[in-house]
Write an enzyme that holds these catalytic residues in place. Structure first.
Site, PDB file in Angstrom:
ATOM      1  N   ARG A  46     -21.687  -3.176 -52.798  1.00 59.48           N
ATOM      2  CA  ARG A  46     -21.742  -2.164 -51.579  1.00 59.48           C
ATOM      3  C   ARG A  46     -23.105  -2.009 -50.899  1.00 59.48           C
ATOM      4  O   ARG A  46     -23.506  -1.898 -49.766  1.00 59.48           O
ATOM      5  CB  ARG A  46     -21.545  -0.535 -52.102  1.00 59.48           C
ATOM      6  CG  ARG A  46     -21.693   0.524 -51.166  1.00 59.48           C
ATOM      7  CD  ARG A  46     -20.995   1.911 -51.709  1.00 59.48           C
ATOM      8  NE  ARG A  46     -21.184   2.179 -52.851  1.00 59.48           N
ATOM      9  CZ  ARG A  46     -22.179   2.740 -53.446  1.00 59.48           C
ATOM     10  NH1 ARG A  46     -22.968   3.231 -52.487  1.00 59.48           N
ATOM     11  NH2 ARG A  46     -22.415   3.217 -54.432  1.00 59.48           N
ATOM     12  N   TYR A  98     -15.375   2.245 -23.681  1.00 49.25           N
ATOM     13  CA  TYR A  98     -14.362   2.249 -24.642  1.00 49.25           C
ATOM     14  C   TYR A  98     -14.007   3.483 -25.217  1.00 49.25           C
ATOM     15  O   TYR A  98     -14.884   4.362 -25.669  1.00 49.25           O
ATOM     16  CB  TYR A  98     -14.802   1.251 -25.851  1.00 49.25           C
ATOM     17  CG  TYR A  98     -13.732   1.185 -26.987  1.00 49.25           C
ATOM     18  CD1 TYR A  98     -12.441   0.688 -26.868  1.00 49.25           C
ATOM     19  CD2 TYR A  98     -14.058   1.477 -28.151  1.00 49.25           C
ATOM     20  CE1 TYR A  98     -11.497   0.802 -27.836  1.00 49.25           C
ATOM     21  CE2 TYR A  98     -13.086   1.362 -29.273  1.00 49.25           C
ATOM     22  CZ  TYR A  98     -12.054   0.875 -29.073  1.00 49.25           C
ATOM     23  OH  TYR A  98     -10.915   0.887 -29.966  1.00 49.25           O
ATOM     24  N   ASP A 170     -23.696  -1.351 -26.053  1.00 49.46           N
ATOM     25  CA  ASP A 170     -22.481  -2.111 -26.634  1.00 49.46           C
ATOM     26  C   ASP A 170     -22.383  -3.413 -25.957  1.00 49.46           C
ATOM     27  O   ASP A 170     -22.043  -3.507 -24.842  1.00 49.46           O
ATOM     28  CB  ASP A 170     -21.289  -1.187 -26.559  1.00 49.46           C
ATOM     29  CG  ASP A 170     -19.768  -1.896 -27.161  1.00 49.46           C
ATOM     30  OD1 ASP A 170     -19.926  -3.087 -27.422  1.00 49.46           O
ATOM     31  OD2 ASP A 170     -18.924  -1.080 -27.225  1.00 49.46           O
ATOM     32  N   LYS A 195     -13.811  -8.798 -32.177  1.00 51.56           N
ATOM     33  CA  LYS A 195     -13.563  -9.468 -30.760  1.00 51.56           C
ATOM     34  C   LYS A 195     -14.374 -10.948 -30.875  1.00 51.56           C
ATOM     35  O   LYS A 195     -13.551 -11.613 -31.600  1.00 51.56           O
ATOM     36  CB  LYS A 195     -14.199  -8.675 -29.900  1.00 51.56           C
ATOM     37  CG  LYS A 195     -13.656  -7.203 -29.692  1.00 51.56           C
ATOM     38  CD  LYS A 195     -12.366  -6.786 -29.990  1.00 51.56           C
ATOM     39  CE  LYS A 195     -12.116  -5.371 -29.995  1.00 51.56           C
ATOM     40  NZ  LYS A 195     -12.800  -4.345 -30.724  1.00 51.56           N
TER      41      LYS A 195
END
Length: 373
Positions: A46, A98, A170, A195
């Site tokens: 983690r 978005y 972004d 993406k």
């Protein structure tokens, strides 16, 4: 180095076995010696993992940043950044974005204590008027989703810094192949690595890249990443590193096809308008040439008629898959207003296209027959 060379070598890490492609380190825990000291540099996955470290370093290299941080999704990356702010802080957010990004602010962080103002990022006066004394972050998405509105990164980042705020971009759509926001004075880059970076529609991921590793916000985000644990699995990191190797080749090929498709659509009698910064008709064409290395592989267009006409075009297509998301090898089309729901600001007759790697003549023939029907 040129980008393609950098993409290959930034993702190549020496393995003691001599393996050219690094192995996947699936272990969640790492051994300690008889003095209870860690045998190596890793203790628990983690907090850190060899595959995640390699991905984070590669992303930072390709974006020209000091440090990268990988997350389980683009939204997890966005959430970690917003969570690093304090109740009472203010965020400036674009109207064209978005749709899940402002939803995070509205539904999760506004009740928690963050305030925000949504603006037209192409209107610099409106952005300036929205900056308050408690503004800590200006969020930019350029080109915007889904109507490809561009934001002047140099001007917006300057505004942010004059106000004592940070500017985050972004960069999911253009990728570092076509745009490097940190070179344009932005402080943070966000990616949905699901993406173009993944590139094969088979892995979920997100990332933040910081220009300054010792920035207070960067240190808080790293703490949130490690304590909150919204991290990608070792296999996800391995897949994303694989995708980075071919990122430049894929994006440029998809962009070449998108340019020709946009030109075809602009001249089609059944199309009302095309949104694509590679067209001379795009109102921000000059800005696209100034801050981007190319217009990208995403485009939107308005069908002549209403929402039903646009949906009929989708129904009649044979090569374009009706699906959300973008950046994969297959061409996708979606009726964005349906996806965004009742609060959408997208024209009802608008369709968004993610151009894939199919041959341009096949894509043109398919969309032509669908529009004619």
């Amino acid at each position: 180095m040129h980008f393609d060379t950098l993409a290959i070598h930034a993702t190549h890490h020496h393995d003691p076995t001599g393996a050219v492609i690094p192995p996947i380190h699936l272990s969640t825990k790492f051994e300690r010696d008889e003095n209870y000291e860690l045998v190596g540099e890793y203790g628990y996955s983690r907090f850190s993992n060899p595959n995640r470290d390699a991905l984070e370093q590669a992303l930072a290299t390709l974006e020209g940043g000091a440090v990268g941080m990988a997350f389980g999704s683009g939204q997890a990356a966005t959430m970690a950044l917003l969570q690093s702010l304090r109740p009472g802080d203010h965020v400036v957010m674009p109207r064209q974005a978005y749709f899940s990004t402002p939803m995070l602010l509205e539904q999760i962080f506004h009740p928690w204590g963050l305030t925000y103002t949504r603006v037209d990022m192409s209107d610099l006066a409106e952005v300036q008027a929205a900056i308050h004394e408690n503004t800590r972050l200006i969020w930019v998405e350029t080109p915007s989703n889904p109507l490809l509105v561009l934001t002047d990164l140099l001007f917006i980042s300057q505004m942010a810094h004059e106000a004592g705020a940070l500017c985050v971009c972004d960069n999911t759509w253009p990728t570092p192949v076509l745009q490097r926001p940190l070179d344009l004075n932005c402080d943070i880059v966000m990616h949905s690595t699901t993406k173009y970076i993944g590139g094969h529609s088979d892995v979920l991921g997100g990332a933040l890249i910081f220009k300054d590793a010792n920035n207070e916000l960067a240190l808080r985000v790293r703490q949130i990443q490690q304590l909150g644990g919204a991290v990608p699995s070792p296999f996800d990191c391995w897949l994303l590193l694989r995708g980075l190797k071919t990122l430049g080749v894929r994006v440029r090929a998809q962009q070449d096809t998108a340019q020709r498709l946009a030109e075809f659509l602009e001249g089609h009698p059944a199309v009302e308008r095309v949104y694509y910064p590679g067209l001379e008709s795009h109102p921000q064409r000059a800005l696209a040439k100034q801050q981007m290395n190319g217009p990208g592989a995403m485009l939107s267009f308005d069908v002549k008629g209403d929402a039903e006409a646009a949906l009929r075009v989708c129904t009649n297509l044979k090569l374009f898959t009706r699906a959300t998301s973008l950046g994969g090898a297959e061409s996708l089309i979606e009726h964005r207003p349906t996806i965004e729901g009742i609060h959408t600001t997208t024209p009802p007759n608008s369709l968004r296209v993610s151009v894939g790697l199919e041959h341009i003549e096949d894509l043109i023939a398919d969309i032509d027959q669908a529009l004619k029907k």
